[in-house]
Structure formats: structure tokens, C-alpha cells
Motif scaffolding. Sequence first.
Motif, PDB file in Angstrom:
ATOM      1  N   PHE C  68       1.091  -1.181   0.373  1.00  0.00           N
ATOM      2  CA  PHE C  68       0.405   0.027  -0.275  1.00  0.00           C
ATOM      3  C   PHE C  68       0.886   1.569   0.600  1.00  0.00           C
ATOM      4  N   ARG C  69       2.226   1.011  -0.700  1.00  0.00           N
ATOM      5  CA  ARG C  69       3.040   2.219  -0.183  1.00  0.00           C
ATOM      6  C   ARG C  69       3.033   3.410   0.889  1.00  0.00           C
ATOM      7  N   ILE C  70       2.990   2.224   2.425  1.00  0.00           N
ATOM      8  CA  ILE C  70       3.123   3.239   3.428  1.00  0.00           C
ATOM      9  C   ILE C  70       4.142   3.495   3.884  1.00  0.00           C
ATOM     10  N   HIS C  71       4.462   4.773   4.426  1.00  0.00           N
ATOM     11  CA  HIS C  71       6.314   5.777   4.381  1.00  0.00           C
ATOM     12  C   HIS C  71       6.432   4.225   6.253  1.00  0.00           C
ATOM     13  N   PRO C  72       7.714   3.686   6.045  1.00  0.00           N
ATOM     14  CA  PRO C  72       8.066   2.771   6.586  1.00  0.00           C
ATOM     15  C   PRO C  72       8.015   3.438   8.138  1.00  0.00           C
ATOM     16  N   LEU C  73       8.042   5.141   8.674  1.00  0.00           N
ATOM     17  CA  LEU C  73       7.744   5.869   9.910  1.00  0.00           C
ATOM     18  C   LEU C  73       5.999   5.392  10.920  1.00  0.00           C
ATOM     19  N   VAL C  74       5.199   5.239   9.732  1.00  0.00           N
ATOM     20  CA  VAL C  74       4.284   4.368   9.795  1.00  0.00           C
ATOM     21  C   VAL C  74       3.782   2.905  10.037  1.00  0.00           C
ATOM     22  N   THR C  75       4.370   2.053   9.710  1.00  0.00           N
ATOM     23  CA  THR C  75       4.645   0.925   9.823  1.00  0.00           C
ATOM     24  C   THR C  75       5.764   0.895  11.678  1.00  0.00           C
ATOM     25  N   ILE C  87      -3.051  12.339  14.333  1.00  0.00           N
ATOM     26  CA  ILE C  87      -3.460  11.748  12.912  1.00  0.00           C
ATOM     27  C   ILE C  87      -2.131  12.643  12.008  1.00  0.00           C
ATOM     28  N   GLU C  88      -1.277  12.111  10.422  1.00  0.00           N
ATOM     29  CA  GLU C  88      -0.613  12.294   9.799  1.00  0.00           C
ATOM     30  C   GLU C  88      -1.089  11.999   8.218  1.00  0.00           C
ATOM     31  N   ASP C  89      -0.969  13.470   7.650  1.00  0.00           N
ATOM     32  CA  ASP C  89      -1.542  13.022   6.535  1.00  0.00           C
ATOM     33  C   ASP C  89      -0.330  12.691   5.231  1.00  0.00           C
ATOM     34  N   TYR C  90      -0.258  12.077   4.712  1.00  0.00           N
ATOM     35  CA  TYR C  90       0.612  11.791   3.141  1.00  0.00           C
ATOM     36  C   TYR C  90      -0.014  11.981   2.361  1.00  0.00           C
ATOM     37  N   ILE C 116      -4.948   3.148   9.068  1.00  0.00           N
ATOM     38  CA  ILE C 116      -4.348   4.150   6.705  1.00  0.00           C
ATOM     39  C   ILE C 116      -5.786   4.010   6.507  1.00  0.00           C
ATOM     40  N   LEU C 117      -6.546   5.321   6.292  1.00  0.00           N
ATOM     41  CA  LEU C 117      -7.435   5.138   5.124  1.00  0.00           C
ATOM     42  C   LEU C 117      -6.788   6.224   4.225  1.00  0.00           C
ATOM     43  N   GLY C 118      -6.950   4.727   2.907  1.00  0.00           N
ATOM     44  CA  GLY C 118      -7.444   5.662   1.656  1.00  0.00           C
ATOM     45  C   GLY C 118      -8.319   6.189   1.208  1.00  0.00           C
ATOM     46  N   TRP C 119      -7.833   6.068  -0.432  1.00  0.00           N
ATOM     47  CA  TRP C 119      -9.897   6.454  -1.601  1.00  0.00           C
ATOM     48  C   TRP C 119      -9.900   5.854  -1.517  1.00  0.00           C
ATOM     49  N   ASN C 120     -10.739   4.189  -1.083  1.00  0.00           N
ATOM     50  CA  ASN C 120     -11.373   3.512  -1.393  1.00  0.00           C
ATOM     51  C   ASN C 120     -11.404   2.477   0.004  1.00  0.00           C
ATOM     52  N   TYR C 121      -9.845   2.590   0.124  1.00  0.00           N
ATOM     53  CA  TYR C 121      -9.765   1.473   1.259  1.00  0.00           C
ATOM     54  C   TYR C 121      -9.602   1.748   3.158  1.00  0.00           C
ATOM     55  N   VAL C 122     -10.143   1.180   3.877  1.00  0.00           N
ATOM     56  CA  VAL C 122      -9.600   1.553   5.401  1.00  0.00           C
ATOM     57  C   VAL C 122      -9.075  -0.094   5.902  1.00  0.00           C
ATOM     58  N   ILE C 123      -7.992   0.569   6.725  1.00  0.00           N
ATOM     59  CA  ILE C 123      -6.972  -0.990   7.134  1.00  0.00           C
ATOM     60  C   ILE C 123      -7.028  -0.808   8.615  1.00  0.00           C
ATOM     61  N   SER C 124      -7.633  -0.806   9.750  1.00  0.00           N
ATOM     62  CA  SER C 124      -7.707  -1.004  10.412  1.00  0.00           C
ATOM     63  C   SER C 124      -6.372  -1.924  11.397  1.00  0.00           C
ATOM     64  N   PHE C 125      -5.685  -1.174  12.782  1.00  0.00           N
ATOM     65  CA  PHE C 125      -4.856  -2.657  13.485  1.00  0.00           C
ATOM     66  C   PHE C 125      -5.199  -1.919  14.966  1.00  0.00           C
ATOM     67  N   GLY C 126      -5.893  -3.578  15.490  1.00  0.00           N
ATOM     68  CA  GLY C 126      -5.995  -3.948  16.004  1.00  0.00           C
ATOM     69  C   GLY C 126      -4.670  -4.235  17.562  1.00  0.00           C
ATOM     70  N   GLU C 127      -5.043  -3.679  18.493  1.00  0.00           N
ATOM     71  CA  GLU C 127      -4.230  -4.731  19.183  1.00  0.00           C
ATOM     72  C   GLU C 127      -4.654  -5.629  20.074  1.00  0.00           C
ATOM     73  N   LEU C 128      -5.220  -5.872  20.376  1.00  0.00           N
ATOM     74  CA  LEU C 128      -6.177  -7.398  21.401  1.00  0.00           C
ATOM     75  C   LEU C 128      -6.672  -7.847  20.446  1.00  0.00           C
ATOM     76  N   LYS C 129      -7.700  -8.562  20.238  1.00  0.00           N
ATOM     77  CA  LYS C 129      -9.133  -9.474  19.871  1.00  0.00           C
ATOM     78  C   LYS C 129     -10.825  -9.051  19.696  1.00  0.00           C
ATOM     79  N   GLY C 130     -11.020  -7.995  20.892  1.00  0.00           N
ATOM     80  CA  GLY C 130     -12.080  -7.729  20.592  1.00  0.00           C
ATOM     81  C   GLY C 130     -12.568  -5.800  19.769  1.00  0.00           C
ATOM     82  N   ASP C 131     -13.477  -5.732  19.570  1.00  0.00           N
ATOM     83  CA  ASP C 131     -13.385  -3.918  19.024  1.00  0.00           C
ATOM     84  C   ASP C 131     -14.452  -4.275  19.619  1.00  0.00           C
TER      85      ASP C 131
END
Lengths: 337, 337, 337, 337, 337
Positions: C68-75, C87-90, C116-131
Motif C-alpha cells: 500500500f506504499r506506506i512510509h516506514p515510519l508509519v509501519t 493524525i498524519e497526512d501522507y 490507514i484511510l486511503g481513497w477506497n479502503y480503510v485498514i485498521s490495526f487492533g492491539e487485542l482481539k476484541g473491538d
Amino acid sequence: MESTVKAVNGCIFEIMDYRSDGFSEYWIEDKDGVDFEVLKNIPESTTRWINIDGGCPQSTLECLSKTFRIHPLVTEDIANNVQRAKIEDYDDYLYIVSKMIYYMEDELIIEHISFILGWNYVISFGELKGDVFTSIRDRIRNQNTLIRKSGADYLMYSLLDAIVDGYFEVLEVLGERIDKVEEDVLQVSSTETLHEIREVKNSLMYIHKYIWPLREVTSWMGKDSTELIRPATELYIRDVYDHIIQIIDTTETYRELLAGLIDLNLSSVSFRLNEVMKVLTIISTLFIPLTFIAGVYGMNFRYMPEIDWKYGYYATWVIMVVIAVSMIIFFKKKKWF
Amino acid sequence: MESTVKAVNGCIFEIMDYRSDGFSEYWIEDKDGVDFEVLKNIPESTTRWINIDGGCPQSTLECLSKTFRIHPLVTEDIANNVQRAKIEDYDDYLYIVSKMIYYMEDELIIEHISFILGWNYVISFGELKGDVFTSIRDRIRNQNTLIRKSGADYLMYSLLDAIVDGYFEVLEVLGERIDKVEEDVLQVSSTETLHEIREVKNSLMYIHKYIWPLREVTSWMGKDSTELIRPATELYIRDVYDHIIQIIDTTETYRELLAGLIDLNLSSVSFRLNEVMKVLTIISTLFIPLTFIAGVYGMNFRYMPEIDWKYGYYATWVIMVVIAVSMIIFFKKKKWF
Amino acid sequence: MESTVKAVNGCIFEIMDYRSDGFSEYWIEDKDGVDFEVLKNIPESTTRWINIDGGCPQSTLECLSKTFRIHPLVTEDIANNVQRAKIEDYDDYLYIVSKMIYYMEDELIIEHISFILGWNYVISFGELKGDVFTSIRDRIRNQNTLIRKSGADYLMYSLLDAIVDGYFEVLEVLGERIDKVEEDVLQVSSTETLHEIREVKNSLMYIHKYIWPLREVTSWMGKDSTELIRPATELYIRDVYDHIIQIIDTTETYRELLAGLIDLNLSSVSFRLNEVMKVLTIISTLFIPLTFIAGVYGMNFRYMPEIDWKYGYYATWVIMVVIAVSMIIFFKKKKWF
Amino acid sequence: MESTVKAVNGCIFEIMDYRSDGFSEYWIEDKDGVDFEVLKNIPESTTRWINIDGGCPQSTLECLSKTFRIHPLVTEDIANNVQRAKIEDYDDYLYIVSKMIYYMEDELIIEHISFILGWNYVISFGELKGDVFTSIRDRIRNQNTLIRKSGADYLMYSLLDAIVDGYFEVLEVLGERIDKVEEDVLQVSSTETLHEIREVKNSLMYIHKYIWPLREVTSWMGKDSTELIRPATELYIRDVYDHIIQIIDTTETYRELLAGLIDLNLSSVSFRLNEVMKVLTIISTLFIPLTFIAGVYGMNFRYMPEIDWKYGYYATWVIMVVIAVSMIIFFKKKKWF
Amino acid sequence: MESTVKAVNGCIFEIMDYRSDGFSEYWIEDKDGVDFEVLKNIPESTTRWINIDGGCPQSTLECLSKTFRIHPLVTEDIANNVQRAKIEDYDDYLYIVSKMIYYMEDELIIEHISFILGWNYVISFGELKGDVFTSIRDRIRNQNTLIRKSGADYLMYSLLDAIVDGYFEVLEVLGERIDKVEEDVLQVSSTETLHEIREVKNSLMYIHKYIWPLREVTSWMGKDSTELIRPATELYIRDVYDHIIQIIDTTETYRELLAGLIDLNLSSVSFRLNEVMKVLTIISTLFIPLTFIAGVYGMNFRYMPEIDWKYGYYATWVIMVVIAVSMIIFFKKKKWF
């Protein structure tokens, strides 16, 4: 007779007209049927100061407002004495509200005062009959003062300056009271000290509350915001602003000093009480073991060898003295008294 | 019968239409099947005030919103009573939220209220059945009032002004309660005083919390931010803003006064208790050495010269009195009581 | 089975693709060897939500980032759970960090979550298994919901809204605990009350800490700062912003209430203790003079006239009763008990 | 041997030259007579890091400053270790000051450190002989690290990042100490607990004081303010800024936790003491009336009917037990123990 | 003889004229009849410093003001020593006010000082006869100093720098006093400690109060706001600004340390007192049950079986010892001492 404490039941208009080469001073009573158009009619190159003390009836206020084309909201505000200091710009005139603080017969007077500053006139509306403007009247009566050579804006400055000077005088009295409280706290602090501290604290709170918005008022007036105040006068207004900052500074210093004194008072009261309790407890503690020993030899057992021993009584005294002295030495060593 | 406490189970729409030369006032009940288009249909040069008290069903709210083209988010917000005061500009209308505070039957009522201000209408949504708008209704019913000559923006100002006046009334009651607490603290302070202080403190906290965001709302409305509010009305809105600043000022003064009273209460409670404990301890301390002496001569030693001495008993009394008196003098000199 | 508590050892990608006329939902397990290009390949006019719960290995994260061409600092930041909300704007995507708060089995869970909010996708990274996203999944599965008709930015709004709603739920529980503490303080306050107060206070501190930076995040998102969020969605984001302000307000109110309760608890504990000590001391003080008198007549002096007097014993009792009663009357009059 | 703790009496210049395809590392001792021109002479596309630990004589500093054309005020500042963190832009170079915090042999070291960042060099001036830069040296020695491919600005970022990471490590240790203090407070709190709390509190105060101005420094560096820092590096600098905000957040959380612990400690110390005093007072109060009764029948009156009564002694015991039990029941019922 | 403590009854003008290749130093006494025109007449490329210590008569001040064309408000301000630090820009000259703090004969002197900075002259008005400018005089007398090569603006910087250095020296003394107070608090804390803490606290409050507005003054001077200060000198002014920030930082650190010490002092005083009271109460509590037992066997009942028992006395002793030991063990187990 002092002109500032005149009785004004029927709402007296105190008017001073002046220009560099002359001045006139007269009073119009409301009940005479005031010709408001005359009030508005100010001779050329003359500055008019209309001072209305002790409140005046709503109807008079409205007539006056109509004559000088003052907005109804302003007329309403003049009668409302819970207003905080503010300034409102109505192009043709400025409406300025402030609190005046002074001592009259040893009592702190907080008086609400409003001003209308026009091109060639100032109208001041006082809530009570006294004010802090005596020195301004004297300067107007004198030929060679700067005030006589200047316009309405300089008169407005002089009035604000007199009000701010009033705060300084009150602060001076409070400063002396704080000094006295400090002495009291270190020597004999009683509930009266507490009440005195509380009174001074509340006075400072009110002074701070009333002077704070005046800061913005003078800041606005000193910043070239209106043509009603000439640049030359703005310099003087900024001087008033500086004085206000000093008053705020001083109230804050006084409040910090008082907070320190409150803490000190609490500590020293509790310190003294604790000392008393400690000494009393030590006295009790000294005698309780001795009483116990006396109690033991007061028992009526038939078979008590010490009782019949010839030196039993004296030995008991020796033991009791030894115990008492050891306890005193122990307490002394532990620095308990 | 007072119109403001009418029972509104089926959600009643209270409608007032007025223009300078007439007014009409009627109620539509929800269950009748409201024709919302009629509601929207406002005659020319007429201002309509639709007041909905006591909450209304979600479905009615949605119909109303569709009729007046109100954004779904606003409809949602109207039903949500945890909102803080705010204003939202939707070009065609303003959405204003506030808290209304008043006393009904000696109980403090905090009511959530929302307004929709359009070009020629105001819709108000109250949470409960009472409100503080009676005087506004009366002014609409009278021919020659300013409100009849003005538009919806002036009505909006009047509603906000009535709400803010409600705060002043509550503050006045709180001010009286603080005065009473002060007297109590100085004379007899009990746990009830503590609870009273706490209640007043919490009320002040809520008032401060609810009035604070209203400051921004009125500041925005008074600053030429929208065409829905005419410049002439902005002057009045700024007056409301000044009142809000005064309320905030007063709550802050009251809170400082209360903080001082809490401290004073604590000190005076502990001061009084300490005095009691000190006196009690002094009494004990006085008798303990005397009891010891009595104990000594209660011992049964066979050889105790003082016992047989004729004046031993009287001498002992003398010694005990001397000890007691010296202790009292010592304590007095040390200012321990 | 509830989808939100699935075990994700091998790092499961939970994927939801949807557009207005359909949706699909599937899971890819990391160990299968994920084809990341497929992940990136999103069908036209479809919004994809990739949810990764319970952390995933660094290598997978890096592959995903490259796809998804995400900056290493974000990773790097995604794996670092001490981040505060930001919030960071890339340009091509936004990186949003937040804390999610909810109760699971009566325990307060604070979970770090990144988006990560892109034009047509959202990726969410949770720390635990519930949300807290169950309701969002349900709304995606339903045909006629607004979320199905809107794009990735509205999904992002829904996720943030669900997170903020989670804070409200936690605050409600805390509000109930504060009510219970208040009752306890007024009736029986023990060390447990103190611990309960402390726990609630710390929870409020953390909530305040986590929600505070979210304020800036939503403020930025609602202010037309990026093209990734459409103006229509900005309105919704501003609604979330209002909710956040309410949460901050409520935590501050709760903290003030708690501070009041802590003070009240201290006062009432010390008040009750002091009452006990006073009563105990009064009892002692009553008996000490009486014991002294008894001691006096317990002395063994040979010449004590009272001893031989017939009514001496009864007189002594009378004296002792008189002393005790006078002391009680004196104490009562002084309001010492 | 660890290079970072080398003895540097004669002021050693530790020099690292590197570019993407090689690096060299050497030391120049001051006493050798340093040829400063050589220092200035940096090969093309090479980055030079000159590290000077443990302070160096004023004369050397001045020579160095002349060589690199550094302003005399900067030279003065480098020697002055009471400076707070700041950045100064001299077009050709940046002057950056910071505090470095780390643990050496269980002792908290606060070290003043200054940097000169030029186009292709960084000079660092440490106050003491240790530092937190070991990992940076290792990364320079490795071929494929990002630092080797980047310029002086990235080196500067790495140095600041290492310093900020040092703060995190210290905070972690403090966090553990706070956890330990919390346990102590709840179980056994003594004066040591008090001292430990005070030490941690002071450490947090210093960390907060030193990190706070670094916030502005990194904010300035990350905002495109100078050409000496490339945009790509600015992104990294902003990451350091985020870390600093986190450190400030954490110190504030720790300070709030500590404040809570101080209050809890005070309450629990006074609670425990009060419990002890209450129990002791109850014991005394129980026995004082009994002792009085024993005293009564210890009187020597000739005519005391109870004395001659056969069961007088047993009756007295019964009375005394009844009194003691009633008092215990009374105290229990009042929940006094 | 030190020139800075010269007696100046008649108001002495201390004048230093200097340029890079020479300097002259002379005094003019007011009573001589000062020729003010000569004062104004400054040779080309020469900088003149006129220093007036110990106040001077209003008339002299006015003559001086007329000569240098200084505004009457400034002349008034110079004589008013309650001014806070400020700067005023009158195009042709700057008017700068500050407070100078230094120790003279172990007493803290707070002196009001004003400056007039013109194109080629500086006039300084001191309130008292001492100052902190000795080193500046020495630097002017030396040929090769930077001050000799620079103009009036650099002299102004040097004067401000000397004043700020004076604050550092006072802070150093206060730092030492805080260290001593800390030792005292941990070992023997008495009422003197309390007074010392209070004195240091008040000194810090005054330093903070006086240095705070100087921040704005130097910030203004360092920001290219006036042509009277050359860019090269602005760099030095900014250095003074940094020093002022450090002083403010340090006073804040000291105040936090002192606040901690006040709390520690209170706790350790109350802790020590409580320990004493506890030990005393334990002693009393130990003996009261024993005294009761002794009292029981001191009763004179005719029928008391234990009295006639041969080992009654010894058994009683055994019982008393057992009771005492059990109580001690119980107290020890409960960790009461």
C-alpha cells in the motif's frame, strides 16, 4: 462645604464648561424642569463636563439620552449597577463603565460609574453622592493646567486616572492591614486574625475583579481605535494602562502573601496547640506509673513482706523518684520537651 | 391557567404568529395528524414561533425536519439531551442548543432546549413542560412592543435573553444561600453546613459548565457571522453576551467565596474541637498528681511517719491545694486556657 | 459465534468489501501466504475495510506497507502501542492513531488502534482481539444503510464514532460508581471507599489523557484539510468532535465531583473520629476528679475527722454525684456533647 | 573496551567520517597540537561527526570556533552548562542545546550537550565522559544502514532520537519506582516512603523541565525552517517531536499518580495512627470508671455498710463486669471499634 | 575608593565618554549649576554614559528632560519607583525601566533603575547609591574591549546583562539557603525553619515578579523593532533574553522544591509529634489496667478471700506482669511501636 458630598435628591446636574481662557460651573436641579436642548448646546471650543451623582429617575435619563442621541441599550445599562467595566463604541460617542473604589468614613465604598464621551463633552453618572474627582475640579478651576488646554478626551483620561489612583489608595490601606496581620500571626493569632485575613482576602478579590476588565478598556482606548481620542491623549491613556497592570500585579502579590499568611497562621495555631497537648500528656504519663506503685502498696493483702519492712516506705519513695527522673531524662533525650 | 405548564402527552405544537399589526396563537396536537406543510406555510411579513415542550416522538421530529429541510444530524441532536450549548450554521437556518435553568416548586430544573432559527420562524424544542418564556408570550400579545415590530432574529434574541435572565435568578437564590451559610459557619457549624456548602458548590459548577459554551454561541451571533441575524439585532445579542460574562464572573466570585467558607468552616470546627480537648486534658492533668499523692498515703506500710503525725491529713490537703493552684497559675501564665 | 473475539494467532485479515448494491466478507490467514497484491486490488466503486486484530508479525506488516506504499515510519508506529492519538497526512492516505476503551468481562480494556484511510479502503490495526465495531459490521451487511451508500471516509467516520461511543459507555459506568461512592461517603466510609475513589479518579485521568489529543485529530479532519474526506462527511466528523468535547466536559465535571467527595470523605472520617475521641475524653474527665476524692478517703492518716463521722461515707457519695452532675451540666451548656 | 567511557583529560576529538561506501574512525588528542584546518577539511560526499566529551579547555574551543566560523556567543554558550534546550539558526550552521539523561551505575546522570550542525558535519560537545550514542556508532560502522546513506541532518536526527530514547528509559525506571511506592503506601508506609516519593517527584520535575523546551526545538526543526535539514529528514524530526510529546504526557500522568499517592499516604498514615489512638483511648476509658469504683471501696470510712456485707466484694465485681460489658456493647453498637 | 558607593547628596552626574581610541571619566555636581547644553553636546563618534545615582531633585530632572527632549510622562515615571519593567519607544530614544537586585552587606537590595537610550548616549537613573555596573566601568577603561568598539546600544546591552547577572547571583544564594532548609527539615525542623522557608519563598516571589516583565522588554529589543539597536547588538540582547528565561525557569524550579519542602516539613513535624503522643498514650494505657487491679485489692471489704490467701500478693504481681507483657506483645504485633 465640599462639593462632592452635596445632597442630590432631585437629581442635580453638576456642569463645568471650560476652555483655555475661562470656565463656568453651575448646577441644574431636575425638578426645575431641565431644558435638555440647552445642555446639548455647547459653545464653540468649549468642553462641557456634566456630572450626575446619586442616581437619577429613569424618565430624566431617557430625556437626556434622547437629547444626546444615546442608544436605548446604553440608557438601560447606565441604570444597571451590576455591569462590569467595559467600553462600547457608538461612532459619535463612547460608552465607558467602571467601578470606583474609595474610603469614606473608614468604610470601603464600591461605586458603579458610567461615562459618555462625546466630541466636546463628557457625561458621568455616579451611583452614590461621593466621588474621587475633587482634584480634577480644582485643576479645571485653575487657569494654567494642561486640562484647561485640552479637550474632552483629556478630561476622560483625567477621570479614569483619578479612578485608578483611588485603587492605589485602597491597596495602600490593604498593604498596611496585611503588615499588621503578619505581626499578629507571629505573636498572638486568634479567631480575629482569621476574620481579618478573610476580609482583606475578599477585598483583594473584589479589587482584582473590578480592575481586571478595565485593563481591556484602557488597552482599547490607547490603541488608536477611535477618533474620539486624539493620539496625544492616547499616550496618557497608555500610562493609565500601565498603572492598572501595576495594580493587578500588586493584588496578585498581596494574594500570594495572604495565602502564605493563612498557611502560617494554621501551622502556628496547630503548632502551639500541639505543644500544649504534649506537655499535658507528658505530665499525665509521668504520674500514672507512680500512682500504680502507690496503688500496689495500698493493697490489703495479709502477706506482703515489703509492708512490714522498716524502710519499705522510704524505698518506695526512692523507687518512685528514680522512675520519674528516668522518664524525664528519657523524654529530654528524645527531645520531646 | 398558566400556559407554560400544560400537559403535553401527545406532543402539542404551540404556535404564535405575529406581525406589527396583529397576532394569532393556537395549538396543534400531534395525534390529530399534523399537516406539516401548513406549519411551513407562513404568511408574508409574519413571524412564526413554534414551541414544542416535553419532548415529542422521533417520528414527528423527522416529519418536521423534512418539512423544514433540517439536516438529519440536527434531528438526531435535538433528541439528545447531553449536548452542550452550541450553534451550527446551515445557511438557511441556525441550530442553537442551550441549557435553561429555573426553579419550579423550590427545585432547581435544568432543561435542555434547542432552537431552529429560520428567516421568518423560530422552532423551540423543550425537554420538559415548563419554561422561562411567559414574559415573551405576553410581549407578543401586546400591540406596541418592540418584539412585534421585529423579526425572527429579535424573537431568538428575546428567547436567549429570557434563558440568561433565568441564570441570574438562580444565582440570586444561590447568593442568598451563601450568605446564610456564612452566618452558620461563624455561629454553629454542623455537618448540615457542610452538605449545604457542597450542594451550592455543585450548583455553581453546573451553572458555570452550562453558561460557559453559551459565551461562544452569543459571541459568534453578535459578530456579523450570518445574514439570519440583522446588524440591529446583533447589538442586542452583544448585550446578552455581556450578561453571560457577568454570570461567569459572578459564579467565579461565588466559588472563591465558597472556597473561603469551606476553609473557614474546617478551621472553626477544628478550632472549637481543639479548645474542648484542651480544657478536658487540663482537667485530667490537674487531678492526676493529686490522685498520686492520695495514693501515696493510701499505702499500708507499717512505718510511715506522716501517717501518725497529728496534722498529716491537713498538711496533705494544703500540699494538694498548693500544687493545684500552682498548676492553674502556670497554665494561665502560658495562656493555655 | 461473535466475530470480534475470534482467535488470531497467525494474524487473520478480516476483509469486508461493499458497495451500494452488494457486499462480501472473508478472512485471509497470514500463514496461508497472503498475496498482498490481491489485497490492494480493489474493484471499482467498492470500499474495502481490512481489519487486523491482535497484532501481527513485523514481516507481514512490512509486506502490507510495501503493497500500500506506506512510509516506514508509519509501519514502525503501528507496532508501537505507547503512541497518543494523532493524525498524519501522507497525501495518498491518512494515518490515524487512537485509543479504544471498552469493558470486556467487567474489566476496563484500553486498546491501541491505528487506521490507514486511503481513497477506497480503510485498514485498521487492533492491539487485542476484541473491538467496538460490531454494529458497523451489521450496518455494512444491511442493504439500505447510509454506510453502504458512502465511501471510505464515511467508514472512517463510523469507526471513530464507535470508538467515541465506547468512551461514553465507560463514562456511564464511572458515573454510576461515583453515585455509589457518594452514598458510601455519607453513610459508612472506610478505606475501601478511599480505594474506590482512587480507582475512579485514575480511570478518569486516563480517559481524559486519551480523548484529549483525539480532539485535535477530529478538528483537523472536520476542517477541509484533506481531499480524502468529502465535505458531506466533514459534517459528520464535526459531530464526533462535538461528542469528544462533551466527553472532556463530563470527565472534568466528574473530576470536580470526585475532588469534592475526597474532601467530604476526609472531613467526615475526621469528624466521626473526633466525635468518638471527644466522648471518650469526656468520660475519662468525669471520673478522674471522683477517683481523686475516693483516693483522699483511702489515705491511712490516723487523724482524719471525716473518717469517723457517721455520715461521712454518704456525704462523700453526695459530693461525688454533685460534682459529676455539675460537670455534665457544664459540658452540656458548652455544647461539648 | 567501551569507547564512550574513555578518559579524556587532554580533550580528545573523536571523529567519524562516513559515506555510503565506507567509513573511518579516529581520535585526535588536544595536546598533540590539533591542526584545526584538517578538521574543517571534509572530503566530498562525506559526513563528519566530531564528538568532544568531558569538556575541553576554553582555548581549544575558541580555535575550533574560529576554524568553523562559529559566533563568539555560541562558543561562550557551549561552556555554560546551565543553558536550557534551544536552537539558534546562524544560516551556515545550527546551534542546538539539550540535556541528556541516563543511568550510569544506578545513578541518574543529567548531562549538558551542545551540537553544531553544518552542511556536512556535526560537532557534539558533551559535559561528561559517557553518552547514549553507542548504537549510533554501531550503525555508522555497518554498511547497509540508513544513516550511512544519509547526510549530517540525519545524523543530527539520530543523535536527538537517542537522547529522547534516554528519557524513555529513565521514565521506565521511574514508573517501576512509582509501582513500588504504591505497594508500600498500601501496606507499610514509613518516612522512607515519603522520601522515595519526594525523590521520584523531583526527578519527574527535572525531566519535565529539560524535555519541555526540546519540544519547541524539534517543532522548529520539523517545520521547513532551515535548508540545513532536508524535507525527508523533517519527517523523522517530527517523529522525535511526537516522542517528546509522549514523554511530557507520561511525566504529567506520573505526577498526577504521585500526587494521588502523596494524598493516599497522608490519609493512610493518619488513618492508621487514629485507629491506634482510638483503641488506646477506649482501653483507658474502660478502666477509669472501674478504678473509680475500686477507689470508693478503698476508702477508710468507719461507717460503710457495703464493707461489712458478706457478698459486698462479689457484688462489686459483678457491678464492675456489668459496667465494662455495657460500655463495650455501647462502643460496638456505635461502631467505635 | 569604590566609585559605586560615593555619597551623592547634591545629585552627582557620573559621566563616561568613550570611543575606540580613548575615554574620559568625570563627575558634575548638581549644586555647581549644571550646564545641561554641555551634557547634550557629545563629540562625534563618541558614546556618552551619564549615570545618576541616589535620586535627584525634580527640578534637575526636568531640566535634563528638556535638554534631551524627553516626554514629560517619562520624566514623571523616572521619579516613580513602583513602576514594573517596561520599554517605551519615543522614536528618538527608548525609555527602559527595570529592577536591579543585589546583595549589599548581606542584605537584599531591590533598586528601581531607569534608562534613556539615545543614538549616542545612555542615561541611567538609579534609586540608591550602589549598583552592579563596576565591571562595565572597568571594561570601558580598558582599550581593547568590545564595548569600546561598539556604540550606545551595546552599552545598553551591557547594562541589562549586568542587571540580569545580578539576579543569577541572588538566585545562587537562595539555592544555597534552600539546600540548608532541606537539611534542617530532615533533621530538626522548628519554627525557624518555617520562617526561613517563608522568607526564601517571598524572595522568589519578588524575583519572579520583577524578572517576568523584563522578558517582554528584551524580547521586543531583540526583534528588530527599533533602529536604535543595531542587528549585531540584537544577537546579544537575545542572549540576555535566554538568560532571563533561565532565571524564570530556575525560580519556578525553586518554588516547586520549596512547596515540596513545606509539605515535607508539615508531615515530618506532625509525624514526629504523633510518634510522641502514641508512645505517651501507650505508657498510660499499659498502667491503667494494672492500677485498676491494685485498686481492687485496696478495697476494704471484710470478706475478700484473696486477701487472706498466703500467695495472693505474689499471684497479683504475676497477673499484673502477665497483663502488661500481653499488652506489649499485642501492641508490638500490631506494629504500634
